[in-house]
Design an enzyme around this catalytic site. Structure first.
Site, PDB file in Angstrom:
ATOM      1  N   SER A 119      24.362 -64.251 -27.367  1.00  0.00           N
ATOM      2  CA  SER A 119      25.184 -64.067 -26.165  1.00  0.00           C
ATOM      3  C   SER A 119      24.894 -62.730 -25.497  1.00  0.00           C
ATOM      4  CB  SER A 119      26.665 -64.143 -26.532  1.00  0.00           C
ATOM      5  OG  SER A 119      26.980 -63.176 -27.504  1.00  0.00           O
ATOM      6  N   HIS A 140      22.345 -70.372 -24.753  1.00  0.00           N
ATOM      7  CA  HIS A 140      23.645 -69.772 -25.052  1.00  0.00           C
ATOM      8  C   HIS A 140      24.739 -70.819 -24.851  1.00  0.00           C
ATOM      9  CE1 HIS A 140      27.003 -66.724 -23.894  1.00  0.00           C
ATOM     10  NE2 HIS A 140      27.099 -67.097 -25.153  1.00  0.00           N
ATOM     11  N   GLU A 152      23.999 -71.714 -21.020  1.00  0.00           N
ATOM     12  CA  GLU A 152      23.121 -70.815 -20.262  1.00  0.00           C
ATOM     13  C   GLU A 152      21.725 -70.922 -20.868  1.00  0.00           C
ATOM     14  OE1 GLU A 152      25.460 -66.962 -18.540  1.00  0.00           O
ATOM     15  OE2 GLU A 152      25.238 -66.996 -20.706  1.00  0.00           O
ATOM     16  N   ASN A 190      28.954 -63.677 -19.216  1.00  0.00           N
ATOM     17  CA  ASN A 190      29.554 -62.489 -19.840  1.00  0.00           C
ATOM     18  C   ASN A 190      29.381 -61.236 -18.983  1.00  0.00           C
ATOM     19  OD1 ASN A 190      30.616 -63.835 -22.006  1.00  0.00           O
ATOM     20  ND2 ASN A 190      28.858 -63.510 -23.323  1.00  0.00           N
TER      21      ASN A 190
END
Length: 282
Positions: A119, A140, A152, A190
């Site tokens: 991540s 991800h 992702e 994120n």
């Protein structure tokens, strides 16, 4: 060539979730971990998750049995040789991931694609430790994997178009909605999410509103299912802080400065749900 068998390194939360997503979509899985106990726990978690879907009448018992039959648990990296794609889903630690990737890279045929479920760690840096940088990519997944639609797909500097296309195709076959992302700290989700959480801590530290009202405001005003402070407690305040510190060092931009209150709470051991106390008490 479409991917028929996926190898997964790690039978923990993310690894067994990815295994379940593959198995229910008709893809064969080899799930590897260091001990028989870890593998058994991973398989048991998948079985329990499928049982909950039976109770909700989303799937039948026969469907569950068929899905579980597609997952082979193992403690041997050699068993990954049957896979066309191997996904590393180990703990978020660069040195550990490098050690694992070097081991499997030496074992696998040159045609096999290797992906990391990281991540935050650079896909370009991880790819560089293998002999297949063009066949290395980031996948991800989001937790809980069986429920969350997003994947992702992160292209390192060296990732080939063919590698990207095969992995994108697999993610779609798993019923996911993939987005393609260039390699950068935090990727896309994120990169936006954690600074938003950090900003919520600044708002809290400045006394602009109570935690409850901050979270209610974001839920009602931005249609978020959970407020940023409650989400921080769920993720872990130490994880949020670590991510912000990565952004600050990688980008060198003061806008990524971690909120002093966030640092203070982590120093106090108030990490969120996992310690029973974060912004809220549990």
């Amino acid at each position: 060539m479409s991917i028929q068998t996926v190898g997964i390194i790690g039978a923990g939360t993310m690894g067994n979730g990815i295994a379940q997503a593959c198995a229910v979509a008709g893809v064969n899985v080899v799930m590897v971990d260091i001990s028989e106990a870890a593998v058994a726990k991973g398989l048991s978690t998948v079985a329990s998750s499928l049982d909950r879907l039976i109770k909700k009448e989303k799937i039948t018992e026969a469907y569950k049995v068929a899905a579980l039959s597609r997952i082979q648990g193992s403690t041997r990296y050699d068993d990954l040789k049957s896979a066309q794609l191997v996904i590393e889903a180990a703990t978020e630690n660069f040195d550990l991931k490098v050690k694992i990737l070097k081991q499997v890279d030496a074992l696998l045929d040159a045609s096999v694609i290797v992906a990391s479920n990281t991540s935050s760690i650079s896909i370009t840096k991880l790819a560089a430790v293998t002999s297949r940088a063009d066949r290395f990519i980031g996948m991800h997944f989001f937790n809980p994997v069986p429920m969350m639609a997003l994947v992702e797909i992160i292209r390192g500097l060296q990732t080939s178009d063919d590698t990207h296309d095969q992995v994108h195709d697999l993610a779609t076959r798993l019923g996911k909605s993939p987005i393609t992302v260039k390699n950068a700290p935090g990727f896309v989700v994120n990169r936006i999410l954690v600074p938003m959480i950090n900003e919520a801590f600044f708002v809290l530290a400045e006394g602009l509103a109570t935690p409850e009202d901050i979270d209610a405001g974001m839920k009602l005003g931005c249609n978020q299912p959970i407020g940023p402070l409650a989400l921080a407690d769920m993720i872990g305040l130490d994880v949020c802080l670590a991510v912000m510190e990565v952004y600050l060092s990688e980008f060198g931009d003061s806008k990524y400065r971690p909120c002093p209150l966030l640092k203070e709470m982590v120093a106090a051991g108030r990490l969120g749900r996992k310690t029973g106390h974060g912004v809220y008490s549990y």
